[in-house]
Design an enzyme around this catalytic site. Sequence first.
Site, mmCIF file in Angstrom:
data_model
loop_
_atom_site.group_PDB
_atom_site.id
_atom_site.type_symbol
_atom_site.label_atom_id
_atom_site.label_comp_id
_atom_site.label_asym_id
_atom_site.label_seq_id
_atom_site.Cartn_x
_atom_site.Cartn_y
_atom_site.Cartn_z
ATOM 1 C CE LYS A 1 0.725 1.979 15.052
ATOM 2 N NZ LYS A 1 0.938 2.232 13.640
ATOM 3 C CD GLU B 1 -0.999 0.517 3.863
ATOM 4 O OE1 GLU B 1 -1.414 1.701 3.637
ATOM 5 O OE2 GLU B 1 -1.161 -0.024 4.845
HETATM 6 N N1 PSU Z 1 -2.529 1.710 10.911
HETATM 7 C C1 PSU Z 1 -1.129 1.547 11.177
HETATM 8 N N2 PSU Z 1 -0.486 2.142 10.311
HETATM 9 C C2 PSU Z 1 -1.030 2.579 8.868
HETATM 10 C C3 PSU Z 1 -2.449 2.452 8.869
HETATM 11 C C4 PSU Z 1 -3.165 1.915 9.942
HETATM 12 O O1 PSU Z 1 -0.374 1.185 12.030
HETATM 13 O O2 PSU Z 1 -0.260 2.988 8.220
HETATM 14 C C5 PSU Z 1 -3.093 3.147 7.618
HETATM 15 C C6 PSU Z 1 -3.347 1.975 6.560
HETATM 16 O O3 PSU Z 1 -3.304 2.491 5.273
HETATM 17 C C7 PSU Z 1 -4.950 1.761 6.937
HETATM 18 C C8 PSU Z 1 -5.418 3.065 7.098
HETATM 19 O O4 PSU Z 1 -5.734 1.222 5.996
HETATM 20 O O5 PSU Z 1 -4.089 3.822 7.826
HETATM 21 C C9 PSU Z 1 -6.624 3.035 7.927
HETATM 22 O O6 PSU Z 1 -7.241 4.405 8.004
HETATM 23 P P1 PSU Z 1 -8.795 4.669 8.533
HETATM 24 O O7 PSU Z 1 -8.625 4.227 10.045
HETATM 25 O O8 PSU Z 1 -9.061 6.162 8.296
HETATM 26 O O9 PSU Z 1 -9.682 3.730 7.646
#
Ligand code: PSU
Length: 307
Positions: free
Chosen positions: A160, A25
């Site tokens: 996390k 990604e």
């Molecule tokens: N969690 C992490 N590192 C990240 C992300 C999430 O520990 O880089 C990033 C990933 O790209 C994930 C996105 O898909 O954040 C999720 O964002 P949201 O919670 O806004 O959907």
Amino acid sequence: MNKHLTITNEVSTALAGGKPVVALESTIIAHGMPYPANFEMAQDVEAIIREAGAVPATIAIIGGALKVGLTTAELKKFAVDGPEIIKVSTRDLPYVVAQKLDGATTVASTMRIAAMASIHVFATGGIGGVHRGAEKSFDISADMMEFAESNVAVVTAGAKAILDLALTLETLETLGVPVVGYGTDDFPAFYSRQSGYAVPMRCDTPQDVAKLMKAKWSTGLKGGIVVANPIPKSSEIIASEIAPVIEKAVAEAARQNISGKNVTPFLLAKLAEVTGGRSLKANLALVKHNVAVGAEIAKAYAAARNN
Ligand code: PSU
Ligand code: MN
């Protein structure tokens, strides 16, 4: 093939030949880590996949095209421009395509684009999930919904603890998503090897994961698989140490009324800031470990498919 896809020669040749390919990604590059560590990481993970005998396919949106496979210059642009680049989840994808913009893809949109390109293995750091307080905020990452939709196995160090891990696991169950502990019975919590929550199933080899992928999709079940791969022990930050930092970051986000797609990048940046270099080091170690495992799973899946 979808007309919006632009696949590099290296990746399309590999796919046509039934060779193993691992998707990566771009939100983790633009929004997940600071420059220049993010640029080094983006190059290192591609090198690890190539050394293992698989082909990396970093996914992003450039000028409205869904790009599968990036050049070094393109990786660098995402690393340098960082948060200025739009974070694109599935919701944002049609707008960015229509307006011919650049976009960094999250787990959700990367899964969708990988599936369009017939790539079934994707390695990352942490997945999005159900946020703490979601019963009020309704903040559930689109990553969850995408796991119900796209046939891709995602190698992740769990999620996390900025998230509510129990609700995240419940949601994945509701959506019919297998959560596999890779060599573990405990769902890993990103920086920490254990969250205290059990995984519903366990695989100890890439072949076992490949068999599960084949079984899921050949029975006609749709959607992804979470391959939860714990951070290497030498890089672990134990839960009791990181927990108070996370509590503070979550409280700070609430105080500043951070909402929507800004929540995750805000929390990630806060953690990095408070723990200094340590969380970044852990993050780099777990991502590299995940892509190495992803390459092995892609190889096992390619072998299983070809016979
Ligand atoms: N969690 C992490 N590192 C990240 C992300 C999430 O520990 O880089 C990033 C990933 O790209 C994930 C996105 O898909 O954040 C999720 O964002 P949201 O919670 O806004 O959907
Ligand atoms: Mn969200």
